[in-house]
Design an enzyme around this catalytic site. Structure first.
Site, PDB file in Angstrom:
ATOM      1  N   THR A 141      -4.058  10.118  -2.381  1.00 33.08           N
ATOM      2  CA  THR A 141      -4.164   9.811  -1.198  1.00 33.08           C
ATOM      3  C   THR A 141      -5.509   8.884  -1.017  1.00 33.08           C
ATOM      4  OG1 THR A 141      -3.000  12.024  -0.595  1.00 33.08           O
ATOM      5  CG2 THR A 141      -4.884  10.974   1.116  1.00 33.08           C
ATOM      6  N   HIS A 190      -5.088   5.346  -1.657  1.00 36.19           N
ATOM      7  CA  HIS A 190      -4.335   4.966  -0.356  1.00 36.19           C
ATOM      8  C   HIS A 190      -5.627   4.622   0.522  1.00 36.19           C
ATOM      9  CE1 HIS A 190      -0.322   4.946  -1.310  1.00 36.19           C
ATOM     10  NE2 HIS A 190      -0.415   6.485  -1.309  1.00 36.19           N
TER      11      HIS A 190
END
Length: 348
Positions: free
Chosen positions: A40, A43
């Site tokens: 995450t 990203h």
């Protein structure tokens, strides 16, 4: 305090000075010792399509951490200054149907730490008391405590179905897939096969307890079944990669009545042979995060009772860097050649 910041809608992070956060009446202020770098976070750093749709800068990212409680709000009852803690990164509303029924991991109003609110890539982080997990086992090191969040993903996924005596296929040998190997072995699986395209990660998987590590750039799962002397296919599948080809090949190699738990998030829609799912009577179950807080109790109990599991999960952390070298840590994590990368916030 020092904090890693996503300052605006663009790629990259900045190490900045920020005010120390103030805990509310039901909150806990935690001095961060270590943080894990998650997919995450990669990203968000890259500012890809997912990040653009999920977060609103400015934001302090990071949700995998271990630290020490330094201050608590007036209404905090059970957590005390000096406690060594990790945190459940999904903050729930407490009033929707699922929350009121005790299924908090299914809350329809979940807010994610480091995604919708400031997270743990900083010297201090604030969490509600209800999201703080106190470590009572002195064997939980700062590095191990920092990966309780992803370890919880592995435990939730691996224990979704009864595991004793079953043949297990895991697709994706990233850190969570590697930990799932150790959990499956601990839980009594018969044969465990894992797939990836990284030789280094496949070697780690064998050390974690996999019977067979399959490089799917060179070999197919049908051959893996023959090598494991399996006659009818895998009983349980744990899909950790989010890859369309991985899911389709998993479905092709499941026994009739097989059960698949899916944790990997696809980057695009996946076409599935639903006639095979129906006629082979397969069960597909989506997994997101951890069961609150049954998974956390299971994690702590298994680690404290099994030195072998404790050593295996600890070994997933392959790189520990000073937080001041965060950029190099993200580069290593993005390379995808090793295990988990942890940042040490005592060195900032």
């Amino acid at each position: 305090m020092k904090a890693l910041m996503k300052s605006g809608p663009h790629p990259g992070f900045e190490l900045v000075d920020r005010p120390e956060p103030e805990p509310g009446h039901a909150d806990v202020l935690i001095r961060v010792h270590t943080t894990g770098i998650c997919g995450t976070d990669l990203h968000i750093q890259a500012w890809d399509a997912w990040a653009q749709g999920a977060i609103v800068p400015p934001l302090v990212p990071g949700h995998e951490f271990y630290g020490e409680v330094v201050r608590v709000g007036a209404d905090v009852r059970d957590v005390r200054p000096g406690d060594r803690v990790s945190g459940e990164g999904h903050i729930v509303c407490g009033t929707c149907r699922n929350c009121r029924a005790g299924r908090r991991q299914m809350c329809i109003r979940t807010v994610s730490v480091g995604v919708q609110r400031d997270g743990a890539f900083a010297e201090y982080v604030v969490l509600p008391e209800t999201n703080v997990w106190v470590h009572h086992d002195p064997g939980i090191t700062p590095e191990l405590g920092a990966i309780f969040d992803p370890f919880g993903n592995a435990v939730h996924t691996a224990l979704s179905f009864p595991m004793v005596g079953e043949d297990v296929l895991i697709t994706g040998a990233g850190p969570i897939g590697l930990m799932a190997v150790a959990v499956a072995r601990h839980a009594g699986a018969r044969k465990i096969a894992i797939t990836d395209v990284s030789p280094a990660r496949l070697q780690l998987a064998v050390k974690m307890g996999a019977d067979l590590a399959v490089d799917v750039s060179r070999s197919r799962l049908a051959q893996a079944q023959r090598e494991l002397r399996m006659a009818e296919g895998f009983d349980i599948g744990l899909e950790m990669s989010g890859r369309a080809t991985a899911l389709r090949e998993m479905i092709d190699n499941m026994t009739h009545g097989g059960r698949i738990a899916l944790l990997g998030l696809p980057s695009e829609p996946i076409t599935v042979d639903w006639s095979k799912v129906v006629t082979h009577m397969l069960t597909l179950k989506g997994i997101y995060g951890r069961e609150m807080f049954e998974t956390w109790y299971a994690m702590s109990a298994m680690l404290s009772s099994s030195p072998r599991l404790h050593a295996a999960v600890s070994s997933v952390v392959t790189d520990v860097l000073p937080a001041a070298e965060w950029a190099r840590g993200f580069e290593i994590a993005r390379g995808g050649l090793g295990g988990k990368v942890v940042l040490d916030w005592s060195q900032i």
